[in-house]
Design an enzyme around this catalytic site. Structure first.
Site: not given
Ligand code: PXP
Length: 238
Positions: A7, A10, A43, A45, A49, A70, A101, A151, A191
């Site tokens: 992901n 960031h 994601h 959003r 953001r 996402e 999330t 998930e 997550h």
């Molecule tokens: N899965 C989902 C559905 C999420 O919303 C997120 C955060 O965007 C992640 C995985 C990844 O989470 P993390 O950044 O804490 O590894």
């Protein structure tokens, strides 16, 4: 061997902190794939953001593996997904005030409203997963909606303090995975997973895919993205 979806939200968060053009999540997607990522997760959003519409469009063009988008199950993002055609969509709950999330989608309560988005996305051959808490009722409800996968939200496990609480949360994940195997639905997890806490979850053989972001990007700031992805890939694929 479980797949690793990286992901890269960031990376966009750092860019948006200055409303500038760098670092570019498109470059991050390419580097993560070169380092062995099995997929790229972003994601989009509602408040934009971090990931922007332009990022989705370009990342769709460059990602060769699996692009997992996402998003909230709202008409605006469903339309965007139908246009951009990611390989997969993970439907998540979204609140404007949250930092990230918080918790899974209440598929039991929202089942009726989820039917149409799932149907529309699947009709375009987009795989649909539902982000759910490790709760058997949610897993069964996802199967009843014909979602391709769940998930499983690992955030409570990741945030648990103390061995007992953490083991309790791990057991909930194991139970949810067992139910998912029984009903026959794909199993992803994500997550809050880090280099320190991922191993016990990665040891659950039936989990097919992990989506991990913050910890990888945080490490990448210090050691570089390629090394950070390789190190996490080694941990999730055992
Ligand atoms: N899965 C989902 C559905 C999420 O919303 C997120 C955060 O965007 C992640 C995985 C990844 O989470 P993390 O950044 O804490 O590894």
């Amino acid at each position: 061997m479980a797949r690793l979806g990286v992901n890269i939200d960031h990376v966009a968060t750092v860019r948006q902190a200055r409303l500038t053009t760098e670092p570019d999540p498109v470059a991050a997607a390419i580097l993560a794939e070169l380092a062995g990522a099995d997929g790229i997760t972003i994601h989009l959003r509602e408040d934009r953001r971090h990931i922007q519409d332009r990022d989705l469009m370009l990342i769709r063009q460059v990602v060769q593996s699996k692009l997992n988008l996402e998003m909230a199950a709202i008409p605006e993002t469903v339309e965007i997904a139908l246009k951009e055609k990611p390989d997969a969509v993970c439907l998540v709950p979204e609140k404007r005030q949250e930092l990230t999330t918080e918790g899974g989608l209440d598929v039991v309560a929202l089942a009726k409203g989820l039917q149409e988005p799932i149907r529309k996305l699947q009709k375009e051959k987009i795989e649909v997963s539902l982000f759910v808490d490790p709760d058997p009722r949610q897993v069964i409800a996802a199967k009843e909606l014909s979602a391709d996968a769940v998930e499983i939200h690992t955030g409570l496990y990741a945030n648990a303090r103390g061995v007992r609480d953490r083991e309790g949360e791990l057991k909930r994940i194991v139970r949810a995975v067992e139910i998912a195997c029984d009903v026959g639905i794909g199993i992803h997890a994500g997550h809050g997973l880090t280099y320190q806490n991922v191993a016990p979850v990665a040891a659950i053989a039936a989990i097919e895919e992990f989506n991990i972001g913050h910890s990888i990007i945080a490490r990448a700031v210090l050691v570089g993205l390629e090394r950070a992805v390789r190190e996490m890939k080694a941990l999730v694929s055992g």
